[in-house]
Design a protein around this motif. Structure first.
Motif: not given
Length: 204
Positions: A20-25, A53-58, A69-74, A79-80
């Motif tokens: 949630r934090f990453l999406f919000l950021y 958790p589960i993340l549904e993408v489309d 979280a790593r995916y959203v961070a990208k 991610t560096g």
């Protein structure tokens, strides 16, 4: 067209909060779908693995909190700058996951005598060792875990710090000034600050 995101997790902070934090950021819209524990047995086998958790993408579901979280961070650029820095960030996140496991192991133990033994080991050995090393990393890196700048490791830790304190039964993060300052910086990010002030009050 941007993907449609639906985060499925329990009505908790827990493993869902870093995502949630990453999406919000990143200012990325997502549906925060919360499942009550009482409803979970009826629906868990409809997901790829019986866990959240589960993340549904489309509409396509993906499990595993750290991977999500790593995916959203990208998507939000945290991610560096290269593979080496990405590995360094991942190693910090994995350490935070290990810390969480050590704390939750005694927190969720039902046998009180066993629980106390596990807690003694965790709070006298594991937790101080991990937190002191993480605190030192922040000091060495200009107030962040890696590279002197905000990465998803910082966001991940900050999103989970309230649970660390809760499982420990005290404000253990407050004993580590670098970690406390890091959490304060992340929670001062406007979108995250607004969320923390209004988010649902949950058990952990």
């Amino acid at each position: 067209m941007a993907p449609k995101y639906k985060l499925i997790y329990f009505n908790l902070r827990g493993l869902g909060e870093p995502i949630r934090f990453l999406f919000l950021y990143g200012g990325i819209a997502f549906e925060d779908n919360r499942i009550e524990y009482s409803d979970w047995p009826k629906v868990k086998h409809s997901y790829p693995f019986p866990q959240l958790p589960i993340l549904e993408v489309d509409g396509k579901p993906f499990p595993q909190g750290a991977s999500i979280a790593r995916y959203v961070a990208k998507q939000v650029g945290l991610t560096g700058k290269d593979d080496f820095e990405a590995m360094d960030i991942d190693s910090i996140v994995d350490t935070i996951v290990d810390l969480r496991i050590a704390l939750k192991d005694f927190y969720c133990e039902s046998d009180e005598s066993v629980k106390q033994k596990k807690k003694d080991i965790a709070m006298k050995e594991t937790v101080p060792s991990m937190l002191s090393k993480l605190d030192a990393r922040v000091k060495e890196n200009g107030g962040y875990f890696v590279g002197g700048k905000l990465t998803w490791a910082d966001v991940y830790f900050s999103a989970y710090h309230a649970n660390i304190n809760q499982f420990a039964g005290e404000n253990v993060i407050g004993k580590y000034p670098q970690l406390k300052a890091l959490v304060d910086k992340v929670e001062a990010i406007p979108a995250i600050k607004a969320w923390v002030e209004k988010r649902p009050v949950t058990d952990f």
